[in-house]
Design a protein around this motif. Structure first.
Motif, mmCIF file in Angstrom:
data_model
loop_
_atom_site.group_PDB
_atom_site.id
_atom_site.type_symbol
_atom_site.label_atom_id
_atom_site.label_comp_id
_atom_site.label_asym_id
_atom_site.label_seq_id
_atom_site.Cartn_x
_atom_site.Cartn_y
_atom_site.Cartn_z
ATOM 1 N N PRO A 365 0.724 -1.255 -0.101
ATOM 2 C CA PRO A 365 0.016 -0.078 0.015
ATOM 3 C C PRO A 365 1.002 1.308 0.064
ATOM 4 O O PRO A 365 2.026 1.176 0.722
ATOM 5 C CB PRO A 365 -0.838 -0.041 1.473
ATOM 6 C CG PRO A 365 -0.733 -1.520 1.649
ATOM 7 C CD PRO A 365 0.553 -2.019 1.173
ATOM 8 N N LEU A 366 0.566 2.198 -0.823
ATOM 9 C CA LEU A 366 1.118 3.494 -0.680
ATOM 10 C C LEU A 366 0.574 4.603 0.395
ATOM 11 O O LEU A 366 -0.726 4.827 0.367
ATOM 12 C CB LEU A 366 0.873 4.453 -2.208
ATOM 13 C CG LEU A 366 1.455 5.612 -2.387
ATOM 14 C CD1 LEU A 366 2.837 5.661 -2.164
ATOM 15 C CD2 LEU A 366 1.072 6.176 -3.622
ATOM 16 N N THR A 367 1.217 4.905 1.363
ATOM 17 C CA THR A 367 0.612 5.890 2.307
ATOM 18 C C THR A 367 1.663 7.197 2.233
ATOM 19 O O THR A 367 2.492 7.520 1.409
ATOM 20 C CB THR A 367 1.124 5.152 3.516
ATOM 21 O OG1 THR A 367 2.458 4.995 3.725
ATOM 22 C CG2 THR A 367 0.328 3.928 3.780
ATOM 23 N N GLY A 368 1.119 8.074 2.900
ATOM 24 C CA GLY A 368 1.949 9.238 3.078
ATOM 25 C C GLY A 368 0.952 10.506 2.128
ATOM 26 O O GLY A 368 0.075 10.334 1.855
ATOM 27 N N ASP A 385 -4.042 7.176 -7.819
ATOM 28 C CA ASP A 385 -5.172 6.289 -8.396
ATOM 29 C C ASP A 385 -4.770 4.775 -8.090
ATOM 30 O O ASP A 385 -5.639 4.229 -7.440
ATOM 31 C CB ASP A 385 -5.425 6.266 -9.963
ATOM 32 C CG ASP A 385 -6.048 7.718 -10.207
ATOM 33 O OD1 ASP A 385 -6.488 8.555 -9.375
ATOM 34 O OD2 ASP A 385 -5.853 8.056 -11.512
ATOM 35 N N ARG A 386 -3.576 4.198 -8.168
ATOM 36 C CA ARG A 386 -3.156 2.793 -8.082
ATOM 37 C C ARG A 386 -2.899 2.512 -6.700
ATOM 38 O O ARG A 386 -3.200 1.497 -6.038
ATOM 39 C CB ARG A 386 -2.107 2.622 -8.853
ATOM 40 C CG ARG A 386 -1.704 0.922 -9.026
ATOM 41 C CD ARG A 386 -0.529 0.861 -9.798
ATOM 42 N NE ARG A 386 -0.251 -0.610 -9.705
ATOM 43 C CZ ARG A 386 1.129 -1.256 -9.891
ATOM 44 N NH1 ARG A 386 1.883 -0.285 -10.401
ATOM 45 N NH2 ARG A 386 1.232 -2.496 -9.949
ATOM 46 N N ALA A 387 -2.443 3.519 -5.776
ATOM 47 C CA ALA A 387 -1.995 3.568 -4.527
ATOM 48 C C ALA A 387 -1.297 2.235 -4.048
ATOM 49 O O ALA A 387 -1.497 1.828 -2.983
ATOM 50 C CB ALA A 387 -3.427 3.552 -3.658
ATOM 51 N N VAL A 388 -0.322 2.044 -4.819
ATOM 52 C CA VAL A 388 0.815 1.145 -4.288
ATOM 53 C C VAL A 388 2.158 1.723 -4.463
ATOM 54 O O VAL A 388 2.234 2.645 -5.425
ATOM 55 C CB VAL A 388 0.841 -0.308 -5.026
ATOM 56 C CG1 VAL A 388 -0.861 -0.980 -4.945
ATOM 57 C CG2 VAL A 388 1.161 0.023 -6.534
ATOM 58 N N ARG A 389 2.951 1.338 -3.469
ATOM 59 C CA ARG A 389 4.547 1.842 -3.666
ATOM 60 C C ARG A 389 5.377 0.836 -4.348
ATOM 61 O O ARG A 389 5.033 -0.522 -4.195
ATOM 62 C CB ARG A 389 4.829 2.129 -2.330
ATOM 63 C CG ARG A 389 5.037 0.916 -1.442
ATOM 64 C CD ARG A 389 5.834 1.370 0.045
ATOM 65 N NE ARG A 389 7.142 1.914 -0.387
ATOM 66 C CZ ARG A 389 8.182 2.128 0.708
ATOM 67 N NH1 ARG A 389 7.585 1.786 1.848
ATOM 68 N NH2 ARG A 389 9.076 2.612 0.290
ATOM 69 N N VAL A 390 6.463 1.269 -4.986
ATOM 70 C CA VAL A 390 7.254 0.358 -5.850
ATOM 71 C C VAL A 390 8.513 0.641 -5.157
ATOM 72 O O VAL A 390 9.112 1.753 -5.796
ATOM 73 C CB VAL A 390 6.951 0.239 -7.456
ATOM 74 C CG1 VAL A 390 8.108 -0.643 -8.065
ATOM 75 C CG2 VAL A 390 5.443 0.074 -7.494
ATOM 76 N N GLU A 391 9.513 -0.227 -4.754
ATOM 77 C CA GLU A 391 10.757 0.175 -4.294
ATOM 78 C C GLU A 391 11.716 -0.267 -5.525
ATOM 79 O O GLU A 391 11.376 -1.083 -6.134
ATOM 80 C CB GLU A 391 11.084 -0.563 -2.999
ATOM 81 C CG GLU A 391 9.913 -0.319 -1.963
ATOM 82 C CD GLU A 391 10.472 -0.945 -0.445
ATOM 83 O OE1 GLU A 391 10.949 -2.097 -0.679
ATOM 84 O OE2 GLU A 391 10.191 -0.303 0.593
ATOM 85 N N GLU A 392 12.872 0.419 -5.444
ATOM 86 C CA GLU A 392 13.711 0.257 -6.686
ATOM 87 C C GLU A 392 14.093 -1.316 -6.569
ATOM 88 O O GLU A 392 14.562 -1.883 -7.653
ATOM 89 C CB GLU A 392 15.148 1.028 -6.250
ATOM 90 C CG GLU A 392 15.001 2.463 -6.557
ATOM 91 C CD GLU A 392 16.328 3.196 -6.612
ATOM 92 O OE1 GLU A 392 16.543 4.042 -7.674
ATOM 93 O OE2 GLU A 392 16.922 3.322 -5.699
ATOM 94 N N GLU A 393 14.388 -2.077 -5.234
ATOM 95 C CA GLU A 393 14.632 -3.305 -5.357
ATOM 96 C C GLU A 393 13.768 -4.177 -6.188
ATOM 97 O O GLU A 393 14.077 -5.164 -6.882
ATOM 98 C CB GLU A 393 14.585 -4.061 -3.949
ATOM 99 C CG GLU A 393 15.561 -3.322 -3.138
ATOM 100 C CD GLU A 393 15.297 -1.995 -2.181
ATOM 101 O OE1 GLU A 393 15.760 -1.781 -1.159
ATOM 102 O OE2 GLU A 393 14.386 -1.288 -2.747
ATOM 103 N N GLN A 394 12.416 -3.624 -6.407
ATOM 104 C CA GLN A 394 11.483 -4.519 -7.055
ATOM 105 C C GLN A 394 11.751 -4.367 -8.722
ATOM 106 O O GLN A 394 11.176 -5.011 -9.368
ATOM 107 C CB GLN A 394 9.957 -3.986 -6.556
ATOM 108 C CG GLN A 394 9.601 -4.560 -5.233
ATOM 109 C CD GLN A 394 8.516 -3.823 -4.885
ATOM 110 O OE1 GLN A 394 8.207 -2.740 -4.447
ATOM 111 N NE2 GLN A 394 7.400 -4.664 -4.995
ATOM 112 N N VAL A 395 12.350 -3.433 -8.972
ATOM 113 C CA VAL A 395 12.666 -3.377 -10.359
ATOM 114 C C VAL A 395 14.172 -3.272 -10.903
ATOM 115 O O VAL A 395 14.436 -2.610 -11.907
ATOM 116 C CB VAL A 395 11.973 -1.898 -11.041
ATOM 117 C CG1 VAL A 395 10.495 -1.932 -10.876
ATOM 118 C CG2 VAL A 395 12.612 -0.751 -10.058
#
Length: 405
Positions: A365-368, A385-395
């Motif tokens: 979940p994206l917060t803040g 709109d999407r409200a998810v977080r993506v960290e650099e480790e995931q890409v």
């Protein structure tokens, strides 16, 4: 029996003390002496005292109600207090405070104390929420003994805020120039408030955790460094040279991550590196060193909020004609960091725009608090709109693909 004796007999005993205090409280608030006052669970002695005062039975039940206009009439008619109930309370219990006037004077004193800071913040809308937070939490009131002490504190705080951010400035010098003393921002109420304003300017929570590392990072985020050795920047693949100490070190360490200090960077001139990729997290640098070694192109890590050393290195690369491509975490903190770097040096997105975000897989979940993404306004919209977080480790796989020769 004198008037004073009669007044004390009617209203000055322990069993009417509650009535006197209720009347005093009304007078202090500026409320009229109308209607009734009621005492729950009155004792028999308190009921008898009311009956003696009023000259009649005071009703039945556990509570006792006394009409104030009737008390005023009795006191005047009996001669116990010819000027009425309000005068009687002062005769029995001393002068009545004017709390309305006192509170107005205190409010005016606090407004005057905050005036220098409010004047400074009038042109700093980005700090409006922080200013409201100061009022909501009462932080300044808790850190000071009153408006007089706060006035001096807030005057110096205003001078600090006017100078923030202040790129590449030692903390001692910054404190001396803004507060008149090199150690004024080391600790204490002023340092607490100044750090809070710095955190507000960079989008961090207004209250810090109080640790030394947090203080160092907070000051660095607004360009103020606590010393030249603790402020560092992690990099990989920067071209070295044979003419300077820094250049020889970079050449010798080609293929390995290097942590450069602000002291080393302040003794160097422009660095030529062509296209420089900038990431937010050290994991990208470590993975690139493992996968590519000396073949890795120039890569600089912000390591969260850029330190003074990060800014200095980016400035040296800019002076050498470098261009930049940026990637960071897809969360609001990462977007705020990216926006700060974008405003300072400019860059093109490196898998850091709306299409890249929507393509990445994540269920975190994206917060803040949302922030703008000026390099691609549609990115902020997509993140909300999407409200998810993506960290650099995931890409990381895609980033390493781009870095490969």
């Amino acid at each position: 029996m004198t008037d004073t004796d009669r007044l004390r007999r009617l209203l000055g005993g322990p069993d009417t003390a509650w009535l006197v205090q209720r009347v005093r409280s009304r007078l202090e608030r500026g409320s009229p002496l109308t209607g009734k006052v009621t005492l729950a669970r009155a004792t028999p002695a308190e009921r008898r005292a009311a009956e003696l005062l009023l000259g009649r039975r005071a009703g039945t039940g556990t509570s006792l109600s006394v009409p104030l206009p009737e008390v005023d009439r009795v006191l005047r008619a009996s001669g116990a207090s010819p000027d009425g109930l309000a005068a009687a309370v002062e005769l029995l219990d001393g002068p009545v405070r004017d709390l309305t006037r006192e509170n107005a004077a205190i409010a005016a004193a606090w407004a005057s104390a905050f005036a220098p800071l409010d004047e400074t913040l009038a042109s700093r809308p980005e700090l409006a929420e922080w200013r409201a937070w100061l009022d909501a939490t009462g932080l300044v009131r808790r850190l000071t003994s009153g408006p007089a002490e706060a006035a001096d504190l807030l005057h110096r705080l205003a001078a600090v805020v006017r100078r923030l951010p202040s790129p590449d400035m030692p903390l001692g010098r910054f404190a001396a120039e803004t507060c008149g003393h090199a150690h004024a921002l080391d600790d204490g109420p002023l340092a607490t408030l100044a750090l809070s304003s710095a955190r507000a300017l960079t989008g961090l929570p207004f209250r810090a955790d109080g640790g030394a590392e947090s203080r160092r990072e907070t000051w660095a985020s607004v360009g103020v460094h606590m010393d030249e050795l603790s402020s560092t920047v992690l990099c990989l693949g920067l071209p070295g040279d044979a003419h300077t100490p820094l250049g020889r070190m970079l050449a010798a360490m080609r293929g390995e991550p290097v942590s450069l200090t602000l002291r080393q960077l302040r003794r160097h001139t422009a660095l030529k590196a062509g296209l420089v990729r900038v990431c937010e997290n050290p994991v990208v640098v470590a993975a690139a060193a493992d996968a590519l070694g000396s073949a890795c192109p120039p890569l600089v890590c912000c390591n969260g909020r850029p330190s003074t050393a990060v800014w200095r290195l980016l400035e040296l690369l800019t002076e050498g004609g470098a261009e930049f491509a940026y990637h960071g975490d897809f969360d609001w903190g990462g977007a705020a960091i990216a926006a700060a770097v974008h405003a300072r040096i400019g860059w093109r997105p490196w898998r850091y725009d709306a299409p890249a975000y929507l393509k990445a897989t994540s269920d975190t979940p994206l917060t803040g608090r949302p922030v703008p993404t000026p390099w691609d306004p549609s990115l902020a919209t997509a993140m909300k709109d999407r409200a998810v977080r993506v960290e650099e480790e995931q890409v990381l796989t895609g980033l390493l693909t781009d870095l490969a020769p």
